[in-house]
Design an enzyme around this catalytic site. Structure first.
Site, PDB file in Angstrom:
ATOM      1  N   CYS A 245      50.597  56.418  74.999  1.00  0.00           N
ATOM      2  CA  CYS A 245      50.570  55.608  73.772  1.00  0.00           C
ATOM      3  C   CYS A 245      51.952  55.678  73.141  1.00  0.00           C
ATOM      4  O   CYS A 245      52.925  55.236  73.741  1.00  0.00           O
ATOM      5  CB  CYS A 245      49.467  56.070  72.826  1.00  0.00           C
ATOM      6  SG  CYS A 245      49.524  57.820  72.373  1.00  0.00           S
ATOM      7  N   ARG A 250      46.835  59.095  70.831  1.00  0.00           N
ATOM      8  CA  ARG A 250      45.789  58.118  71.132  1.00  0.00           C
ATOM      9  C   ARG A 250      45.400  58.200  72.606  1.00  0.00           C
ATOM     10  O   ARG A 250      44.236  58.044  72.967  1.00  0.00           O
ATOM     11  CB  ARG A 250      46.285  56.701  70.792  1.00  0.00           C
ATOM     12  CG  ARG A 250      46.283  56.363  69.330  1.00  0.00           C
ATOM     13  CD  ARG A 250      46.876  54.985  69.080  1.00  0.00           C
ATOM     14  NE  ARG A 250      48.332  54.963  69.174  1.00  0.00           N
ATOM     15  CZ  ARG A 250      49.087  53.881  69.024  1.00  0.00           C
ATOM     16  NH1 ARG A 250      48.514  52.716  68.782  1.00  0.00           N
ATOM     17  NH2 ARG A 250      50.401  53.944  69.093  1.00  0.00           N
TER      18      ARG A 250
END
Lengths: 287, 149
Positions: A245, A250
């Site tokens: 990410c 994430r």
């Protein structure tokens, strides 16, 4: 221990339900850890008995861009009163985004007795379950950890370059606009310093939150996850996958979903992610 | 001369005395605890989207009501139950800016958020909180324009 829908996940035992946790809060073999993006949230109210682990202060090296060392992890676990036999249950805000990040870091040190509260803080709050401002205290333990294992579930820039050269499987879990290069950061978030927009060549775009039911933060069913990652994006579970990410948080959520819910045997998280790749001299990008 | 209206500058000065982030966090949470949402005589749900603070994930709404004496009174709604930072900022802005003129409020820079929250500002919250201040400023500027037209 798991939710009914978890029955068909590859490793359902890694999820616990809010109901289960409510009944096990006083279990001395369990340590509940809240890990959030919002630094005020834990102090404003948390699950009774839960300790706070802050991703910047507790999990990151305070000087180098890296994670804590073995000694740092041992000190953290000692502070948490945990032993190698303690089952850690992680939960947090933002659909367990930071909880899965903490979970992933704990796996670098081999603490496999770890679980995620399905639905995280959102579901616990929505169900009107108890929150407290009382900070628990624990008797310090002597925790002996192995050296951090950076080879199995963590990918570095050189590893990713090899994946690109060999046309291996990469998953970009950022927002569509970050993937396309239209923006350099998440919508409504500050730009944290990538010089160029776009994605790593060959990466598939699957925004991380697609794995979650937005109304209660629980993970989607195994059929929905298969459709998302395998049917729609053509990921082959039998081959290695690297997720990334912006800084690797994430993508730890996607790493968790692929590894434990779909049973992909070889998934790594590239924590250098776009803030490294998008700034590095000479690395190829696609828009 | 202070950079902000006096009540807000006083609050900012008070915050500079908290060097420990956990002390600051407790103060911010105590502000959040004082939050009261917009009263029904000002607005009722569903709130108008023109009062929604852009880019604020706590789903904050703001109203700035011009009073007969020419000063403004601020009201907020924060729809996300986890919107602790937004509630704290709403209380701080209400306490320090209500009772000031639109011209005074219009001078407040969104950068005040940095001074108030410091280490307690989370990555995703900063933009939304600055946007709350920006929304207040926009309403004050609009009121200024109405008053002078």
């Amino acid at each position: 221990m798991s939710t009914p829908a978890a029955a068909s996940y590859a490793k359902p035992e890694v999820l616990v339900s809010t109901e289960w946790l409510a009944g096990n809060i006083s279990n001395p073999g369990i340590r509940v850890i809240e890990s959030n993006e919002d630094t005020l949230l834990y102090a404003s109210g948390h699950i009774p008995g839960a300790a706070h682990v802050d991703w910047t202060a507790d999990l990151n090296d305070q000087v180098r861009r890296d994670y804590i060392t073995r000694e740092g992890f041992e000190a953290l676990m000692s502070r948490l009163g945990a032993t190698p036999d303690t089952t850690i249950v992680f939960y947090g805000d933002k659909n367990n985004w930071w909880a899965t990040y903490a979970f992933w870091v704990f796996q670098l040190f081999g603490h496999t007795k770890a679980k995620i509260l399905n639905g995280g803080r959102l579901k616990w709050e929505k169900e009107g379950r108890e929150l407290t401002r009382e900070t628990p205290t624990f008797t310090a333990t002597s925790y002996q950890a192995p050296e951090r294992n950076d080879k199995t579930i963590r990918a570095f820039r050189d590893d990713v370059q090899k994946v690109v050269q060999e046309k291996g499987q990469l998953v970009d879990v950022r927002s569509p606009d970050e993937y396309s290069g239209k923006r350099l950061h998440m919508p409504d978030y500050p730009n944290e310093g990538a010089l160029r927009g776009g994605h790593i060549p060959g990466a598939k775009s699957v925004p991380w939150a697609k794995a979650v039911n937005p109304e209660d933060g629980t993970f989607k069913s195994v059929d929905e996850l298969k459709k998302l990652y395998i049917d729609e994006q053509g990921l082959d579970p039998s081959k290695p996958v690297t997720a990334y990410c912006r800084i690797g948080e994430r993508s730890s959520h996607t790493w968790f979903a692929l590894t434990y819910l779909l049973g992909f045997p070889n998934v790594r998280n590239y924590d250098g992610s776009w803030t490294e790749w998008g700034n590095s001299v000479g690395l190829p990008i696609e828009k | 001369m202070s950079a902000y209206p006096e009540p807000l500058q006083d609050l900012l000065d008070t915050f500079t005395t908290f060097e420990d982030p956990s002390e600051r966090a407790q103060v911010l949470i105590s502000f959040a605890d004082q939050f009261t949402p917009v009263p029904p005589e000002v607005a009722t749900r569903p709130f108008g989207k023109d009062h929604l603070v852009p880019a604020c994930e706590s789903e904050a709404y703001v109203w700035a009501m011009l009073q007969p004496d020419g000063t403004m009174k601020l009201y907020f709604a924060v729809e996300n139950p986890s919107g602790i930072s937004a509630k704290a900022l709403a209380v701080m802005l209400t306490k320090t800016l209500s009772g000031l003129t639109p011209a005074e409020i219009a001078t407040v820079s969104p950068e005040i958020v940095e001074g108030l929250f410091r280490q307690n500002i989370s990555m995703g919250k900063g933009m939304g909180l600055m946007s709350m201040v920006g929304a207040v400023r926009t309403l004050a500027q609009r009121a200024q324009g109405q008053a002078s037209s």
